[in-house]
Design an enzyme around this catalytic site. Structure first.
Site, PDB file in Angstrom:
ATOM      1  N   HIS A  19       0.689  -1.045  -0.231  1.00  0.00           N
ATOM      2  CA  HIS A  19       0.102  -0.093  -0.100  1.00  0.00           C
ATOM      3  C   HIS A  19       0.895   1.247   0.129  1.00  0.00           C
ATOM      4  CE1 HIS A  19      -4.126   0.801  -0.268  1.00  0.00           C
ATOM      5  NE2 HIS A  19      -4.474   1.158   1.044  1.00  0.00           N
ATOM      6  N   TYR A  64      -2.735   8.810   6.848  1.00  0.00           N
ATOM      7  CA  TYR A  64      -3.597   7.625   6.480  1.00  0.00           C
ATOM      8  C   TYR A  64      -4.006   7.574   5.223  1.00  0.00           C
ATOM      9  CZ  TYR A  64      -1.400   6.267  11.105  1.00  0.00           C
ATOM     10  OH  TYR A  64      -0.390   6.258  11.797  1.00  0.00           O
ATOM     11  N   ASN A  66      -6.955   6.450   3.758  1.00  0.00           N
ATOM     12  CA  ASN A  66      -8.561   6.673   3.630  1.00  0.00           C
ATOM     13  C   ASN A  66      -8.556   8.148   3.589  1.00  0.00           C
ATOM     14  OD1 ASN A  66      -8.183   4.078   3.380  1.00  0.00           O
ATOM     15  ND2 ASN A  66      -9.504   3.794   5.058  1.00  0.00           N
ATOM     16  N   ASN A 113      -9.154   3.096  -1.731  1.00  0.00           N
ATOM     17  CA  ASN A 113      -9.717   4.184  -0.785  1.00  0.00           C
ATOM     18  C   ASN A 113      -9.175   5.446  -0.790  1.00  0.00           C
ATOM     19  OD1 ASN A 113     -11.782   2.775   0.113  1.00  0.00           O
ATOM     20  ND2 ASN A 113     -10.505   1.614   1.792  1.00  0.00           N
TER      21      ASN A 113
END
Length: 194
Positions: A19, A64, A66, A113
């Site tokens: 990610h 982060y 999202n 996301n």
């Protein structure tokens, strides 16, 4: 001026995960062009510098994944950047082979996301993006567990090559060679024979 944002999650526990390939490409660019990405602004680590004669701001949002859009929206507003032509977002894609690239000028979030957050904050789906392949999720794997997992030794080598290609693609995009970059990098690459 261009904002080049690589998506990822802050803190050591996420370092080197699938990610975080956006952060890894930013690190590659920072090293290649001698830009320090260590200034805190708009809930991001940023670094200002020059790439191929263009003023750039390298960005690693610290919100982060999202909530990536909140940090990027704030920077786009502050630096009065036109998101449709002066924003490049780099992020992981599970539908591409390890280290493969796909360049797009617009599009949906495709279940990512971080991109969902950016689309929602910017209110447009038109911005340059470089997707970096992290390999398809094995069956029965939870997607979150997969993207927060680490690469194998062999995959790490392929990813290093992918980061260099992504950095090359960035310089093409900065020079307005979007179509050429898409033609060069959006092809399926056959895995090397062992």
């Amino acid at each position: 001026m261009f904002i080049i944002a690589g998506l990822g999650n802050p803190t050591l526990q996420y370092e080197g995960t699938r990610h975080n390939v956006g952060f890894d490409v930013i690190d590659t660019l920072a090293e290649r062009y001698n830009i320090s990405v260590d200034t805190r602004k708009s809930r991001a680590l940023i670094g200002k510098g020059m790439i191929e004669g263009h003023k750039v701001i390298l960005v690693k949002p610290q919100t982060y994944m999202n909530l990536s859009g909140e940090s990027i929206r704030s920077l786009v507003d502050y630096y009065k950047v036109d998101e449709e032509s002066e924003l490049i977002v780099i992020y992981d894609d599970v539908s591409l082979g390890v280290g493969q690239l796909r360049i797009r000028k617009k599009g949906s979030a495709g279940g990512h996301n971080g991109i969902k957050s950016i689309l929602s904050e910017l209110g447009t789906d038109v911005f340059l993006r470089i997707k970096v392949g992290v390999g398809e999720k094995p069956r029965k794997y939870d997607l979150a567990d997969y993207v927060l997992g680490h690469f194998s030794k062999e995959e790490k080598e392929q990813m290093k090559e992918g980061y260099q290609k992504a950095a090359d693609a960035v310089s093409m995009l900065l020079n307005g060679e979007t179509e050429a970059a898409m033609n060069q990098y959006n092809r399926k690459v056959k895995p090397k024979e062992a």
